[in-house]
Each structure stands twice: as C-alpha cells, then as structure tokens.
Design a protein around this motif. Structure first.
Motif, PDB file in Angstrom:
ATOM      1  N   VAL A 154      52.823  75.043  -5.379  1.00 22.82           N
ATOM      2  CA  VAL A 154      52.121  74.198  -4.413  1.00 22.82           C
ATOM      3  C   VAL A 154      51.818  72.859  -5.079  1.00 22.82           C
ATOM      4  O   VAL A 154      51.249  72.809  -6.173  1.00 22.82           O
ATOM      5  CB  VAL A 154      50.814  74.846  -3.921  1.00 22.82           C
ATOM      6  N   ILE A 155      52.240  71.811  -4.386  1.00 25.75           N
ATOM      7  CA  ILE A 155      52.059  70.466  -4.924  1.00 25.75           C
ATOM      8  C   ILE A 155      50.967  69.771  -4.118  1.00 25.75           C
ATOM      9  O   ILE A 155      51.102  69.582  -2.901  1.00 25.75           O
ATOM     10  CB  ILE A 155      53.374  69.638  -4.826  1.00 25.75           C
ATOM     11  N   LEU A 156      49.885  69.435  -4.808  1.00 25.74           N
ATOM     12  CA  LEU A 156      48.728  68.804  -4.170  1.00 25.74           C
ATOM     13  C   LEU A 156      48.659  67.360  -4.643  1.00 25.74           C
ATOM     14  O   LEU A 156      48.481  67.116  -5.845  1.00 25.74           O
ATOM     15  CB  LEU A 156      47.475  69.569  -4.587  1.00 25.74           C
ATOM     16  N   ASN A 157      48.814  66.435  -3.717  1.00 24.38           N
ATOM     17  CA  ASN A 157      48.862  65.008  -4.079  1.00 24.38           C
ATOM     18  C   ASN A 157      49.750  64.756  -5.307  1.00 24.38           C
ATOM     19  O   ASN A 157      49.346  64.100  -6.264  1.00 24.38           O
ATOM     20  CB  ASN A 157      47.446  64.474  -4.325  1.00 24.38           C
ATOM     21  N   GLY A 158      50.910  65.344  -5.280  1.00 26.52           N
ATOM     22  CA  GLY A 158      51.896  65.101  -6.343  1.00 26.52           C
ATOM     23  C   GLY A 158      51.743  65.959  -7.585  1.00 26.52           C
ATOM     24  O   GLY A 158      52.572  65.913  -8.483  1.00 26.52           O
ATOM     25  N   LYS A 159      50.676  66.780  -7.645  1.00 24.91           N
ATOM     26  CA  LYS A 159      50.443  67.586  -8.850  1.00 24.91           C
ATOM     27  C   LYS A 159      50.626  69.082  -8.548  1.00 24.91           C
ATOM     28  O   LYS A 159      50.114  69.586  -7.551  1.00 24.91           O
ATOM     29  CB  LYS A 159      49.003  67.312  -9.337  1.00 24.91           C
TER      30      LYS A 159
ATOM     31  N   VAL B 214      57.454  82.430   1.533  1.00 31.10           N
ATOM     32  CA  VAL B 214      56.423  81.399   1.725  1.00 31.10           C
ATOM     33  C   VAL B 214      55.038  82.055   1.707  1.00 31.10           C
ATOM     34  O   VAL B 214      54.712  82.873   2.577  1.00 31.10           O
ATOM     35  CB  VAL B 214      56.626  80.626   3.054  1.00 31.10           C
ATOM     36  N   ASP B 215      54.255  81.690   0.699  1.00 26.84           N
ATOM     37  CA  ASP B 215      52.905  82.213   0.526  1.00 26.84           C
ATOM     38  C   ASP B 215      51.923  81.207   1.128  1.00 26.84           C
ATOM     39  O   ASP B 215      51.623  80.181   0.515  1.00 26.84           O
ATOM     40  CB  ASP B 215      52.682  82.388  -0.987  1.00 26.84           C
ATOM     41  N   THR B 216      51.436  81.486   2.339  1.00 25.16           N
ATOM     42  CA  THR B 216      50.574  80.495   3.004  1.00 25.16           C
ATOM     43  C   THR B 216      49.157  80.490   2.430  1.00 25.16           C
ATOM     44  O   THR B 216      48.475  79.470   2.472  1.00 25.16           O
ATOM     45  CB  THR B 216      50.500  80.723   4.528  1.00 25.16           C
ATOM     46  N   GLY B 217      48.740  81.638   1.867  1.00 27.01           N
ATOM     47  CA  GLY B 217      47.408  81.691   1.253  1.00 27.01           C
ATOM     48  C   GLY B 217      47.299  80.657   0.143  1.00 27.01           C
ATOM     49  O   GLY B 217      46.253  80.028  -0.045  1.00 27.01           O
ATOM     50  N   ALA B 218      48.398  80.457  -0.591  1.00 32.62           N
ATOM     51  CA  ALA B 218      48.395  79.488  -1.695  1.00 32.62           C
ATOM     52  C   ALA B 218      48.115  78.074  -1.183  1.00 32.62           C
ATOM     53  O   ALA B 218      47.517  77.257  -1.887  1.00 32.62           O
ATOM     54  CB  ALA B 218      49.735  79.534  -2.430  1.00 32.62           C
TER      55      ALA B 218
END
Ligand code: C5P
Length: 221
Positions: free
Chosen positions: A77-82, A31-35
C-alpha cells in the motif's frame, strides 16, 4: 469480463491467508482492502487526527493518495508515495481502521479504488463489504467466519510467534469489539450477502478452507 471472487468476514477468520493462497493457485491478483483502511488509519494516527473528528478526517481524505502496487506478488500500500506496509499491522492501527472506516468519506474513496482494480483483472478481494457493496456482481461470494475464541487464539499464536507479548483475553475482547463496530455501522456494515456461501473455518485448517472455496469457485465459474 474479469472474474471476481469476494471474500468477506470478521477479523481473524483467515481471509487474507486463504485469499492469498487461492489467488496464487488460480493466477488471480489478491486485493487486501483492509490494508487500505489501515493505511488511511495510519495517516490519521501519524497526523494526530482523532477518530471522532469527522471534519478533520474528511479534510484529510482530500490530501491522502492511496494506491497499491505489487512486489514479488505481495500487495504494497502506497500512501502519498510512501510504502507503508511495514507500519499498518499493529493492533493500534487495526483499531483505528475499524473506528474510522465508519465514515462514508473514507469508504467512498477506497471503494472507488477497489472497483477500478477489479474491473479489468481477475481478483480475489477480501474485506467486509466486498460482496454486498464493492463488487455486488462478483461471480463467487464467500462469507468466511469462525468463533471468536478460535480467531483470538490464531491471533495470539501469530503474535507470540513473532515474539510480541500479549494477553489472550484482551485480544478476544478487541476482536469482539471490532466485529460489533463493523457489523453495526450505518454505511456498508459487515454482513453476509444474500448470494454468498457461508464457510465456517473453526474446525478447518488452511488447506481445507482453500480447497472448500476452490470447489465453490469451480462450480460457479
Ligand atoms: O481486515 P483488517 O483487519 O485488515 O481490516 C481493518 C479494519 O478495516 C476492519 O476492522 C474494518 O473496520 C475495516 N474494513 C472495512 N471494509 C473493508 C475492509 C476493512 O470497513 N472492506
């Protein structure tokens, strides 16, 4: 109970390369939290929100949905579905992530997601506050660091290998500034947890660091 390995340290210490490799060897999820902080920063940048505008950032945090998924073992990483993995590795996003990760509203949102991920799965999680705040009960805690010149050189080599032209002194200055901000912010600053083992990778190659952390894990598990 799941097994958690926390790796914290400054920018460019090799955390993600090492954590990814070790996760593969041990069959853990990386798990890359920086991402996640980068994905939030990307959202602020693309929506024209200034890093100084705490009110707008707090408002945006309510609209933003960040989740992660795995494709061929690689975290997405999925941001608002993207899927935003292809957009978050720039220096601009990294600096914005460092500037906006100071806000408790941003941190609370992501820490909750990170804790959930580690609850029922064996994970190696890297970041700045994993051993001190996100997973204080992690069975293994590592503080991975290296001198700023070494870290700048690694970053410089990485960028030039990709054909990106860059300036060594500027990269080193960016790294030093970013460390300063990460170490001096009020909420969850970067610091070595009392029970973390210090690993200085300045004079070590990737395999040596993986081996060193693996043997710490073998001892503690
Ligand atoms: O590790 P990476 O360079 O991708 O992180 C980008 C920025 O996100 C860091 O400079 C730091 O400010 C922030 N961060 C954080 N806490 C974490 C991981 C990253 O504050 N656990």
């Amino acid at each position: 109970m799941s097994m958690n390995i926390a790796i914290d340290g400054p920018a460019g210490a090799g955390k993600s390369t090492i954590a990814k490799k070790l996760a593969k060897e041990l069959g853990f999820i990386y798990v890359d939290t920086g991402a996640m902080y980068r994905a939030m920063a990307y959202y602020f940048l693309t929506n024209g929100i200034a890093s100084s505008d705490e009110a707008k950032i707090a408002e945006a945090c309510q609209d933003v949905d960040v989740t992660i998924a795995y494709e061929n073992n690689e975290q997405q990483v999925i941001l608002n579905g993207k899927n935003v993995n292809g957009f978050i590795r720039t220096e601009e996003v990294g600096n914005m992530a460092s500037a906006t990760s100071v806000y408790p509203v941003v941190r609370t949102k992501l820490v909750e997601l990170q804790r959930k991920l580690a609850e029922s799965t064996d994970v190696i999680m890297d970041g700045r506050d994993i051993g001190t705040c996100v997973l204080p009960k992690a069975q293994v805690k590592i503080y991975l660091t290296a001198g700023s010149k070494t870290r700048a050189q690694r970053r410089y080599d990485e960028l030039t290998a990709k054909g990106v032209s860059c300036d060594f002194d500027e990269i080193e200055k960016d790294i030093i500034d970013r460390d300063y901000r990460d170490m001096h912010r009020e909420t969850s600053p970067l610091k070595q947890a009392e029970d973390a083992v210090l690993v200085d990778s300045s004079e070590m190659d990737i395999d040596e660091v993986v081996e060193a952390i693996r043997s710490i894990y073998e001892e503690k598990k």
